[in-house]
Design a protein around this motif. Structure first.
Motif, PDB file in Angstrom:
ATOM      1  N   ALA A  53       1.029  -1.078  -0.063  1.00 21.79           N
ATOM      2  CA  ALA A  53      -0.133  -0.048   0.096  1.00 21.79           C
ATOM      3  C   ALA A  53       0.917   1.126   0.036  1.00 21.79           C
ATOM      4  O   ALA A  53       1.856   1.433   0.796  1.00 21.79           O
ATOM      5  CB  ALA A  53      -0.765  -0.065   1.180  1.00 21.79           C
ATOM      6  N   ILE A  54       0.316   2.069  -0.943  1.00 20.09           N
ATOM      7  CA  ILE A  54       0.964   3.543  -0.833  1.00 20.09           C
ATOM      8  C   ILE A  54      -0.185   4.594  -1.180  1.00 20.09           C
ATOM      9  O   ILE A  54      -1.149   4.166  -1.603  1.00 20.09           O
ATOM     10  CB  ILE A  54       1.995   3.712  -2.037  1.00 20.09           C
ATOM     11  CG1 ILE A  54       2.681   5.102  -1.743  1.00 20.09           C
ATOM     12  CG2 ILE A  54       1.135   3.421  -3.401  1.00 20.09           C
ATOM     13  CD1 ILE A  54       3.949   5.264  -2.835  1.00 20.09           C
ATOM     14  N   ALA A  55      -0.127   5.734  -0.387  1.00 17.96           N
ATOM     15  CA  ALA A  55      -1.121   6.886  -0.533  1.00 17.96           C
ATOM     16  C   ALA A  55      -0.450   7.789  -1.244  1.00 17.96           C
ATOM     17  O   ALA A  55       0.442   8.168  -1.174  1.00 17.96           O
ATOM     18  CB  ALA A  55      -1.549   7.227   0.792  1.00 17.96           C
ATOM     19  N   LEU A  56      -1.256   8.299  -2.507  1.00 21.62           N
ATOM     20  CA  LEU A  56      -0.909   9.356  -3.111  1.00 21.62           C
ATOM     21  C   LEU A  56      -2.030  10.149  -3.407  1.00 21.62           C
ATOM     22  O   LEU A  56      -3.261   9.739  -3.683  1.00 21.62           O
ATOM     23  CB  LEU A  56      -0.468   8.562  -4.577  1.00 21.62           C
ATOM     24  CG  LEU A  56       0.723   7.650  -4.644  1.00 21.62           C
ATOM     25  CD1 LEU A  56       0.985   7.273  -5.971  1.00 21.62           C
ATOM     26  CD2 LEU A  56       1.960   8.496  -4.145  1.00 21.62           C
ATOM     27  N   ASP A  57      -1.864  11.596  -3.499  1.00 28.54           N
ATOM     28  CA  ASP A  57      -2.690  12.589  -3.832  1.00 28.54           C
ATOM     29  C   ASP A  57      -2.309  13.005  -5.219  1.00 28.54           C
ATOM     30  O   ASP A  57      -1.339  13.820  -5.545  1.00 28.54           O
ATOM     31  CB  ASP A  57      -2.490  13.592  -2.827  1.00 28.54           C
ATOM     32  CG  ASP A  57      -3.385  14.746  -3.193  1.00 28.54           C
ATOM     33  OD1 ASP A  57      -4.269  14.865  -4.177  1.00 28.54           O
ATOM     34  OD2 ASP A  57      -3.588  15.768  -2.659  1.00 28.54           O
ATOM     35  N   LEU A  58      -3.141  12.792  -6.250  1.00 29.38           N
ATOM     36  CA  LEU A  58      -2.873  12.803  -7.611  1.00 29.38           C
ATOM     37  C   LEU A  58      -2.798  14.288  -7.960  1.00 29.38           C
ATOM     38  O   LEU A  58      -2.369  14.862  -8.966  1.00 29.38           O
ATOM     39  CB  LEU A  58      -3.764  11.987  -8.348  1.00 29.38           C
ATOM     40  CG  LEU A  58      -3.781  10.468  -8.615  1.00 29.38           C
ATOM     41  CD1 LEU A  58      -4.625  10.075  -9.583  1.00 29.38           C
ATOM     42  CD2 LEU A  58      -2.308  10.026  -8.728  1.00 29.38           C
ATOM     43  N   LYS A  59      -3.456  15.297  -7.155  1.00 32.28           N
ATOM     44  CA  LYS A  59      -3.456  16.640  -7.277  1.00 32.28           C
ATOM     45  C   LYS A  59      -2.172  17.178  -7.104  1.00 32.28           C
ATOM     46  O   LYS A  59      -1.839  18.479  -7.352  1.00 32.28           O
ATOM     47  CB  LYS A  59      -4.582  17.275  -6.671  1.00 32.28           C
ATOM     48  CG  LYS A  59      -6.037  17.033  -6.965  1.00 32.28           C
ATOM     49  CD  LYS A  59      -7.256  17.230  -6.177  1.00 32.28           C
ATOM     50  CE  LYS A  59      -8.491  17.132  -6.460  1.00 32.28           C
ATOM     51  NZ  LYS A  59      -9.386  17.537  -5.632  1.00 32.28           N
TER      52      LYS A  59
END
Length: 405
Positions: free
Chosen positions: A76-82
């Protein structure tokens, strides 16, 4: 195929890397199946996480069991595409992946350069699977909830008692069917890529999967002009086929042919029923199903359901008690199916992968991950040249730690 050298064979999809940008059920179910078969699945979530992390109760150790049900064996990785840096990381992942799966609203990824046209141009090797609720044309604006597909497809209209309102199934069945269809499509595209060297876009949606998954019921209308109706637990084409009252509770009897019916009649002590013109053939039994029910239940009421199941199975009559989920899991265990498999070092109980291979492995190496749990290992891997990289598993965490010590 994007290889991750330095590993022993784990499964039929060993070496395949899946960039999983899906959430909730259909996509995560598909990617868990791929992960179980040996693929390296990287689960990309928003900073707030997959919606199902908050779908509770029930819980295990404060984690939603809904989330646990479809996220085993993932990193798991959390990414904010903005965020520009996170978007760049997302594109690094697509460049190294073999499969990209997402269930964003149609057009929702275009602003990030991750829509089907952009992906095909920039990452021609990539198998890109998109899951929507109702396709990308007239239904593109409709939200992709399983309940809506159950309603719109007709499933709810054929489920329940004839004199009651239609009912949904007890599980998000079309999310699961769509996830299976996505998995099949991905495997087919990976096989084709071995010959062409090119990836392609796969589109699946809940509505099409629902109509396909309704099989004989949709065929009744499409091929026969018959609109199926609610029949409770009865079958539109077979009798006796459903629950029948025994002395203590109902049991399921599922007669699929005339030979089985004859054996059933003999086992119940009424062999003459098999020669009665009302019941001798399946069409006749269908025409007289309520009379037949009365005849059968008059015999079944003399013994309990479990006793009848034991006796009927001895003469190869398909039958079963009606179990709770708990009893169903126990029954599967009793007959050697080993339905519960602990995942990862944490030994989180999960439901067994449904496929067994004679030579290849199904793995349960990693428990469903906490939000952003593998960020360090994933970023380390993304910034390692292919020819020097190792499998993205716990070993990569060790490599990362060594590199920063």
């Amino acid at each position: 195929m994007t290889m991750t050298p330095g590993s022993s064979s784990r499964g039929v999809l060993d070496g395949i890397v899946v960039a999983d940008f899906s959430r909730v059920l259909a996509g995560p179910y598909a990617t868990m199946l791929l992960a179980d078969m040996g693929a390296t699945v990287i689960k990309v979530e928003s900073p707030t996480g997959d919606d199902t992390r908050a779908w509770q109760p029930p819980v295990r150790d404060d984690q939603a069991t809904y989330f646990l049900s479809v996220n085993r064996n993932k990193h798991a990785i959390a990414l904010d595409l903005k965020n520009d840096d996170d978007l760049a990381t997302a594109h690094k992942l697509l460049a190294k992946a073999d499969v990209f799966i997402e269930n964003w609203k149609p057009g929702g990824l275009k602003k990030f350069g991750m829509d089907p046209a952009a992906v095909a141009q920039r990452y021609p090797h990539l198998v890109h699977a998109s899951i929507t609720g109702f396709g990308t044309k007239g239904g593109a604006h409709l939200p992709g909830y399983d309940l809506l597909a159950q309603a719109a497809s007709g499933l709810m209209d054929i489920t329940g008692e004839p004199d009651a309102a239609g009912q949904k199934a007890g599980v998000a069945i079309f999310d699961v069917v769509t996830g299976l269809h996505a998995t099949v499509g991905i495997l087919g595209a990976l096989q084709e890529r071995q010959h062409s060297g090119q990836g392609q876009h796969i589109a699946v949606n809940l509505m099409s999967s629902a109509l396909s998954g309704l099989v004989n019921q949709t065929s009744a209308y499409v091929a026969g002009g018959v609109v199926p109706k609610r029949m409770g637990n009865d079958h539109p084409s077979l009798a006796p086929y459903g629950p029948f009252a025994a002395a203590d509770q109902s049991l399921i009897i599922a007669v699929g042919n005339d030979g089985q019916f004859r054996r059933l009649a003999e086992a119940l002590g009424v062999p003459e029923l098999a020669d009665d013109e009302r019941y001798a053939t399946n069409p006749a039994r269908n025409a007289h199903r309520e009379q037949l029910r009365t005849e059968l239940e008059a015999r079944l009421q003399h013994k309990t359901a479990s006793v009848w199941v034991d006796q009927l199975r001895k003469v190869q009559i398909p039958c079963s008690e009606v179990f709770t989920i708990a009893q169903g899991v126990q029954f599967a265990d009793d007959i050697g199916l080993e339905p519960v498999q602990p995942a990862g070092a944490e030994q989180v109980p999960t439901v067994k992968h449904p496929i067994d291979y004679s030579r290849s492995k199904i793995t349960y190496d990693k428990a469903p991950p906490a939000l952003n749990a593998d960020e360090a290992a994933i970023r380390y891997w993304l910034n390692t040249p292919d020819d020097d990289s190792v499998r993205l598993l716990e070993s990569n965490v060790s490599n990362y730690e060594k590199s920063t010590s």
